[in-house]
Write an enzyme that holds these catalytic residues in place. Structure first.
Site, PDB file in Angstrom:
ATOM      1  N   TYR A   1     107.935  -7.290  59.030  1.00 51.56           N
ATOM      2  CA  TYR A   1     107.201  -8.219  59.087  1.00 51.56           C
ATOM      3  C   TYR A   1     105.923  -8.304  60.145  1.00 51.56           C
ATOM      4  CZ  TYR A   1     110.969 -10.878  57.220  1.00 51.56           C
ATOM      5  OH  TYR A   1     111.703 -11.569  56.194  1.00 51.56           O
TER       6      TYR A   1
ATOM      7  N   GLU B   1      75.945 -12.550  81.026  1.00 54.57           N
ATOM      8  CA  GLU B   1      77.463 -12.435  81.537  1.00 54.57           C
ATOM      9  C   GLU B   1      78.157 -13.202  80.507  1.00 54.57           C
ATOM     10  OE1 GLU B   1      78.534 -13.976  85.613  1.00 54.57           O
ATOM     11  OE2 GLU B   1      76.776 -13.097  86.395  1.00 54.57           O
TER      12      GLU B   1
ATOM     13  N   GLU C   1     112.391  -6.919  52.417  1.00 47.50           N
ATOM     14  CA  GLU C   1     111.683  -7.961  52.799  1.00 47.50           C
ATOM     15  C   GLU C   1     110.429  -7.977  53.648  1.00 47.50           C
ATOM     16  OE1 GLU C   1     114.099 -10.479  55.878  1.00 47.50           O
ATOM     17  OE2 GLU C   1     115.992 -10.182  54.792  1.00 47.50           O
TER      18      GLU C   1
END
Ligand code: NOJ
Length: 611
Positions: A448, A143, A513
């Site tokens: 990003y 489990e 960027e």
């Protein structure tokens, strides 16, 4: 973590009381663990009892018990941190017999059960402990799981019995018999085209400082940062990295300058007239562009009109968390931003292109998005809305003509349903649609991170959030950064580059960027940034070589740690560390700077095995 011997003994004692209580008799010698016998025996004596409270087994019983297991079955859920404690004597109890105090493992995620954190590393330690303690038995984890309490998900589940994302995940773990490195995470050896452009970026307000020098007027970010509670730690851009005075030094490391007309620091004087809400800004922006185009002349070959209009509109004029801090006006701000961009592009195209021969376009930013549950249509639809309301909002008018159909339809429908006479999304006239469409020489792209999407019904809420109807979350396994919104998800970079190719007519793309932040303790050995750049740039290489994306350039954000807007200086994106406790603000290269530089020198990732 510092470990003292008595704490290690306490941890072992706790394990002996829990696992050993039953495992020791069966897997070792038919008897309870010595630590238990010792503790309970001593405590019982101290309590004035005639004999230990721990019953004992006869020799015959021990022989019977010992070795009665073919395998070791273990159920496991959580891990605790224990320390040694002299526990009270009364009332006599199993808990006090242990002489330990327990704490939660504070770095691991909480679950729906209090005191039951999901401590992944604990299972590994436990398995090792069982191996050492019981002579390497065959172990079955019988489990293991986690409780959650995400109610909307559960409600949908009872209605339609849809498997949760975790069900699919577990299915794949079983199918793959573990975690083979997925193809999309394997490194691709290869190089970018010879003409590929490499750069690093920073922005005026974030590094220059000298906020009042030589008669410079105030910008909306000067005002915002000087308004209490707007920026973390009361940081501001007054000095920033002092690049205004250190320009020679900073420019020395850069070869060619690329210029962005607008990176968020609108003159306060224009804000007083309504800023991006006021249509007159379109003409003013054109006039301003005219000044820059004529003054810089052909020395600048790469122009960006606007940086991340999504952030200007949505954070500056929608949520109000960025300057100028206005709420609920993002659609009109975006409308004027798009028109202003188009006018600046036309101006350059008509008046300067022939003599200056540069490139001009806009930089649009967007996350990639995956449905929270890949197999649930609502989550897939939510992902589509997320993208169209993010990248599509700006890219569609400029690359395809007009706002995305999805945005137009949803906003009109919700506006009319709320009794408004027309859509809250402003309309472009057919002439404007034509004038804006095609105003690009390339696709400037900032990226990003990735998010997971699911539907959210905000009822009649008449704003962008209500219209988009999409909530976002992250996968727990994604590595974090210094910014709460930024998780390390390189695969998304390749996917969104491919999306741009397919959706916007395979334009030349310049990544203007990409990068990662850190916060807190300073280290120059920034391995997570090095890892980020290696993996993201490698995904960009796959987009180029395998998907045929016309990627022309890549820019790391940022050259140096700087003013990260509302987060102040607390989130550091730099390849160079700026020591802010030294008044000369020295720039010191981090390790990622040399790795980035070697990727540039190699123009990618040449195969180390090829001579
Ligand atoms: C986007 C912005 O253009 C830049 O100013 C900011 O610092 C970085 N992303 C990091 O958030």
């Amino acid at each position: 973590m510092l470990m003292f011997p008595c704490e290690v003994v306490a941890a072992d004692r706790a394990l002996q009381f829990q696992r050993g209580w039953f495992a020791h008799p069966i897997f070792k010698n038919g008897d309870y663990p010595d630590a238990m016998k010792w503790q309970v025996g001593n405590k019982s004596e101290l309590q004035g009892l005639p004999e230990t409270r721990l019953p004992s087994f006869t020799e015959e019983e021990k022989n019977l018990i010992k070795g009665t297991a073919d395998m070791f079955c273990i159920n496991h859920y959580t891990t605790k941190i224990v320390s040694h404690l002299t526990a009270r004597l009364t009332p006599p109890s199993y808990k006090y017999d242990m002489d330990v105090s327990e704490e939660e493992e504070a770095d691991s995620p909480t679950t729906a059960i209090s005191n039951q954190r999901a401590v992944a590393w604990g299972l590994r330690r436990l398995l090792n402990w069982i191996k050492e303690e019981y002579g390497d038995p065959e172990i079955y984890v019988t489990e293991n799981g986690v409780a959650t309490d995400i109610k909307p998900q559960l409600m949908t589940l009872t209605e339609s019995s849809t498997p949760k994302r975790s069900a699919h995940y577990y299915y794949h773990v079983m199918k793959d018999n573990g975690f083979p490195l997925p193809d999309d995470e394997k490194i691709l050896y290869g190089q970018f085209p010879k003409t590929f452009n490499w750069s690093t970026a920073s922005a005026a307000f974030q590094i220059e400082g000298s906020w009042r020098a030589h008669g410079k007027g105030l910008s909306i970010w000067d005002k915002f940062a000087h308004t209490p509670s707007r920026v973390d730690n009361s940081d501001n851009g007054d000095i920033a990295c002092d690049s205004y005075n250190k320009i020679d030094m900073d420019v020395e490391v850069l070869k060619k300058l690329k210029v962005t007309l607008y990176h968020w620091d609108l003159p306060l004087a224009l804000q007083k007239l309504g800023g991006w809400e006021n249509e007159t800004i379109v003409q003013r922006f054109r006039d301003y562009a005219d000044v820059l185009f004529s003054r810089f002349g052909s020395r600048v070959k790469f122009w960006i009109t606007l940086n991340e209009p999504y952030i200007v509109a949505n954070l500056g004029y929608g949520y109000g968390t960025f300057a100028p801090g206005i709420v609920g006006k993002q659609y009109i701000a975006a409308h004027n931003l798009i028109k202003a961009h188009a006018e600046a592009w036309h101006l350059y195209n008509d008046k300067y292109r022939a003599t200056q021969g540069g490139l001009i376009s806009i930089t649009i930013n967007s996350d990639w998005v995956e449905p929270r549950n890949l197999y649930k249509q609502e989550d897939v639809d939510a992902a589509e809305r997320y993208l169209q309301f993010f990248i599509g909002w700006f890219a569609h008018p400029i690359f395809n003509g007009d706002y995305p159909e999805l945005m137009k339809t949803i906003i009109r429908k919700r506006s009319l349903a709320a009794g408004l006479p027309e859509s809250r999304l402003p309309e472009f006239t057919p002439d404007k649609i034509k004038r804006i469409n095609g105003t690009h020489d390339y696709f400037g792209f900032n990226h990003y991170t990735t998010v997971l999407s699911y539907p959210v019904d905000l009822g009649k809420q008449q704003d962008y959030e209500g219209d988009r109807g999409t909530g976002t979350t992250h996968d727990r396994t994604w590595i974090e950064s210094g910014s709460s919104w930024l998780k390390i998800t390189p695969f998304g970079f390749r996917k969104i580059l491919k999306f741009i190719k397919d959706e916007y007519g395979n334009p030349p793309v310049y990544v203007t960027e990409n990068g990662i932040s850190e916060r807190g303790e300073v280290t120059l050995n920034d391995i997570h940034r090095t890892h980020y750049y290696e993996n993201y740039i490698n995904q960009a290489l796959k987009a180029t070589l395998l998907d045929g994306v016309d990627l022309r350039g890549y820019t790391a954000w940022s050259l140096m740690d700087n003013f990260e807007w509302a987060a102040g200086y607390s989130e550091r994106f730099g390849l160079f560390y700026v020591n802010r406790s030294n008044p000369t603000l020295p720039r010191i290269p981090k390790k990622s700077a040399s790795r980035y530089s070697s990727i540039i020198t190699c123009n990618g990732f040449p195969d180390p095995w090829t001579p």
